[in-house]
Design an enzyme around this catalytic site. Structure first.
Site: not given
Length: 358
Positions: A133-135, A158, A162
């Site tokens: 993810t870009d998060e 989260y 990741k």
């Protein structure tokens, strides 16, 4: 090619499997634990292809992962299995640490042992594709975009889990030589998404004429990627991406959260008008912001465009209309989820009192 997909009964995983089975002659092995957000009904047509197999297993189970790899002998792994909802990670981070970090380690360890047992061209062609993810990059201000070498700065349990899994995958490539590739995507939307996420929750609350919760002032910005475009991009990364490389996948569709909700309201006004001519916008309710809520994400997808030839084919307005129409026409899919698993309650208040969105 035989591809083992972890988390294939989830939102993005099922889209990947549908794409691979429809667009190629590859065989797919779906490995999924079937937690709350997984649904095999998203893959009802897969069995009919004769190129699909399902294994219910936990990626944290080393013996199960080793046995599945030996039994199916895949040519590649696409690793999508993960706990993925930021709000749930705030309330219960342990599941995210277990699945996203320990599960990825367990799968990497099993994949390394399997890959070392391959020979010749099968070993050379093997790939481990980790979908992220870009998060992991944290938050942007009003300007700028994430690129592949943007420093990691995760904000939530989260995104931290990741980020940890991304680092593990790269370490297994650099230390052990496992042929890995990583991709980081922006926010996905489309059919078959579990109703806890912003877009399906807003659609279903509009339909039920319930309040439409918008965090803070609704000014947080996300880049939106139609899930079928993402699935096509992931297939390209798997088959043409370079070992040790990473690719950012975005939709070129930045919108504030409030703008997304308002666009859904306009679509619902047209596709399912409220009685008396009232607008669905009247249901918008601003609620306490999520703790640590990143302000803005934006993807620079130049690398995957230039190196692999990928650009999104579905613009946001067209994709959102397709998504709204799908939820309006597929109550049989989402109704059991709303009735038995998730009724719209507010998550992610870090231990504060939660109230259902009714």
């Amino acid at each position: 090619m035989k591809i083992l997909v972890t988390g294939g009964a989830g939102f993005i995983g099922s889209a990947v499997i549908r794409h691979v089975l429809a667009a190629t002659d590859h065989t797919v092995v779906n490995v999924d634990k079937l937690t709350y957000a997984a649904d095999l009904r998203s893959l009802e047509q897969a069995d009919a292809t004769g190129r699909y197999a399902f294994e219910q297993a936990d990626i944290c189970d080393a013996a199960a992962m080793q046995a599945i790899l030996q039994r199916h002998q895949p040519d590649a792994i696409m690793h999508l299995a993960a706990e993925s909802h930021v709000d749930r990670s705030i309330d219960g981070p342990g599941d995210f640490i277990r699945t996203n970090i320990l599960g990825t380690y367990t799968l990497l360890d099993a994949a390394l042992g399997y890959w070392r047992g391959l020979a010749g061209t099968k070993a050379e062609a093997f790939r481990f594709h980790h979908i992220s993810t870009d998060e992991v990059f944290g938050a942007l201000g009003d300007t700028g975009q994430f690129v592949e070498d943007t420093p990691y700065d995760p904000s939530s349990p989260y995104s931290a889990s990741k980020a940890s899994s991304d680092h593990l995958v790269r370490a297994w490539q650099r230390t052990y030589g496992l042929p890995t590739v990583v991709s980081n995507c922006s926010n996905n939307y489309g059919p078959y998404q579990f109703p806890e996420k912003l877009i399906p929750l807003t659609i279903l609350n509009c339909r039920a004429e319930k309040p439409l919760p918008v965090y803070g002032t609704g000014s947080n910005v996300r880049d939106w990627l139609f899930v079928e475009d993402h699935a096509a991009a992931l297939a390209l990364v798997l088959t043409r991406g370079g070992v040790g490389q990473s690719y950012n996948i975005g939709g070129n569709s930045e919108r504030t959260n409030l703008a997304v909700v308002e666009t859904i309201c306009a679509l619902m006004d047209r596709l399912r008008p409220r009685a008396g001519g009232a607008s669905h916008r009247d249901l918008i309710t601003f609620v306490t912001d999520r703790p640590g809520h990143d302000f803005r994400y934006a993807i620079d997808a130049g690398k995957i465009r230039d190196a692999l030839g990928f650009t999104p084919s579905v613009d946001f307005e067209a994709g959102l209309e397709r998504t709204v129409a799908w939820y309006l026409g597929n109550e049989a899919w989402w109704r059991p989820l709303v009735d038995r698993q998730y009724g719209g309650e507010r998550l992610g208040l870090a231990g504060a009192r939660k109230t259902a969105v009714r």
